[in-house]
Scaffold this motif. Structure first.
Motif, PDB file in Angstrom:
ATOM      1  N   SER A 163      -1.574  -7.806   8.013  1.00 51.85           N
ATOM      2  CA  SER A 163      -1.899  -7.122   6.758  1.00 51.85           C
ATOM      3  C   SER A 163      -1.847  -8.086   5.575  1.00 51.85           C
ATOM      4  CB  SER A 163      -0.927  -5.967   6.535  1.00 51.85           C
ATOM      5  OG  SER A 163      -1.045  -4.998   7.553  1.00 51.85           O
ATOM      6  N   VAL A 178       0.995  -4.409   0.623  1.00 54.00           N
ATOM      7  CA  VAL A 178       0.613  -4.291   2.021  1.00 54.00           C
ATOM      8  C   VAL A 178       1.815  -3.963   2.898  1.00 54.00           C
ATOM      9  CG1 VAL A 178      -1.311  -5.909   1.738  1.00 54.00           C
ATOM     10  CG2 VAL A 178       0.940  -6.778   2.405  1.00 54.00           C
ATOM     11  N   ARG A 179       1.544  -3.632   4.159  1.00 53.53           N
ATOM     12  CA  ARG A 179       2.606  -3.423   5.134  1.00 53.53           C
ATOM     13  C   ARG A 179       3.300  -4.757   5.434  1.00 53.53           C
ATOM     14  NH1 ARG A 179      -1.674  -0.647   7.479  1.00 53.53           N
ATOM     15  NH2 ARG A 179      -1.864  -2.317   9.020  1.00 53.53           N
ATOM     16  N   THR A 228       4.452  -7.401   0.018  1.00 54.37           N
ATOM     17  CA  THR A 228       4.882  -6.289   0.855  1.00 54.37           C
ATOM     18  C   THR A 228       5.425  -5.165  -0.026  1.00 54.37           C
ATOM     19  OG1 THR A 228       6.946  -7.542   1.130  1.00 54.37           O
ATOM     20  CG2 THR A 228       5.367  -7.611   2.939  1.00 54.37           C
TER      21      THR A 228
END
Length: 382
Positions: free
Chosen positions: A330, A324-325, A306
């Motif tokens: 995700s 990633v989110r 993240t």
């Protein structure tokens, strides 16, 4: 030069790994260093004890929770060690050690005090009232600290935003650990897969860290369900422990994670762990500079993480891994992408190894710190 280095505890995390590596590196640089450490929590393992490392000065009452009687006794013990060793520098790590260690150093007239912020303790780790109290204490302590250190630009920005100190007062010094054994790891495989009874074609995703709320392991569980549906040969191995272990054990017994999610406990030596992995994952809501991602890169393993805290200081997005989110979908999509494209994953791993070798060695950290110490001691004596 005489240095007293103080940590709240030597749990199996980044600050402990760095401190133990620094202890060895400083000896080769003609530094007389005393490493002082407190007690680990009930769900943690002491890394020095697990590795059989001796010669550490223990302050039993130095613990992470606020306990006024223990804290007073710990302060007295630290003062005694400082009087005995007469250091030029007291360098503290972690919030509790930072508060008690710097207070003791100032009381004993130590010329130079140094504090390293290893994580985003001002938000995410503690309930809001506790975080505000820690912020108030850190701002007061920072005024009289000779050198403030952040492990990366993201952490420095957060410290400035919370009013701890101005940007020019906070030095960015990237972490450094003993990565030499990890640089020797080859293609994914090794004895751990066999010990866990994995099939030959298993694709393995690894997580290393504490099982605590800020790591958001519920996201990992949710992502794991999606990954296994898309890549049936996927397995997950988790090294670590903490208060969230019981819930993870329950999740690991349920389909489709049963037999696919393996909880390994605390591992003092992670070489076989990283050797077993194809990809490493980090699902945190907040991070300082994550040592597990540095170790993964040194082991030539791509990472999915993240985009929080100091992760961008470690991961070169698209080159050494994927940021990633903070949602499980995700995370799962990125993991599936790397598992389905071994060439992409291998290229990221190779670039990650080159990055870790150039930026995150313990020797480089020792040199950077020693340069700061010498400048500050010279300034204090001028």
């Amino acid at each position: 030069m005489r240095v007293v280095r103080i940590l709240t505890r030597l749990n199996a995390g980044g600050p402990a790994r760095q401190a133990l590596a620094l202890r060895q590196e400083m000896t080769t640089r003609d530094v007389d260093e005393v490493l002082v450490a407190g007690s680990v929590g009930p769900d943690e393992e002491d890394l020095a004890d697990a590795l059989g490392i001796e010669g550490i000065r223990r302050v039993r009452q130095l613990r992470r929770p606020v306990r006024p009687l223990d804290d007073i006794q710990a302060l007295r013990a630290i003062k005694s060690i400082i009087r005995e060793h007469r250091p030029h520098v007291v360098h503290t790590h972690m919030s509790k050690a930072g508060a008690l260690g710097r207070t003791a150093a100032h009381a004993e007239g130590v010329p130079v005090t140094v504090h390293t912020f290893h994580g985003h303790v001002l938000e995410g780790y503690f309930p809001t009232p506790v975080g505000k109290a820690i912020g108030f204490v850190e701002r007061r302590l920072a005024r009289n600290t000779s050198i403030l250190i952040a492990p990366g630009e993201e952490t420095r920005r957060d410290l400035v935003r919370h009013g701890v100190a101005s940007k020019k007062r906070i030095n960015v010094v990237p972490p450094g650990i003993d990565i030499e054994p990890l640089l020797k790891i080859g293609e994914p495989g090794g004895p751990l897969r066999q010990q866990l009874g994995m099939p030959v074609d298993a694709r393995v995703i690894g997580f290393a860290g504490r099982f605590v709320p800020v790591k958001r392991l519920n996201r990992l569980v949710e992502a794991a369900v999606d990954v296994i549906a898309a890549v049936p040969e996927a397995h997950f191995i988790l090294a670590g422990g903490g208060p969230g272990r019981r819930q993870l054990e329950l999740e690991a017994r349920r389909p489709p994670l049963r037999g696919r999610m393996h909880l390994l406990g605390w591992l003092p030596d992670l070489s076989d762990f990283y050797a077993a992995c194809d990809v490493m994952v980090l699902t945190s809501a907040s991070e300082g500079t994550p040592i597990s991602l540095i170790e993964a890169e040194a082991a030539a393993r791509p990472v999915v993480a993240t985009r929080v805290g100091g992760v961008p200081d470690v991961v070169d997005n698209g080159a050494t891994g994927l940021m990633v989110r903070e949602d499980s979908s995700s995370i799962a999509l990125a993991l599936v992408e790397l598992l389905r494209d071994p060439g992409l994953a291998k290229g990221m791993g190779q670039r990650g190894r080159a990055r870790a070798s150039a930026r995150f060695r313990a020797g480089r950290l020792a040199d950077d710190l020693l340069e700061l110490y010498r400048a500050a001691v010279g300034g204090a004596s001028a």
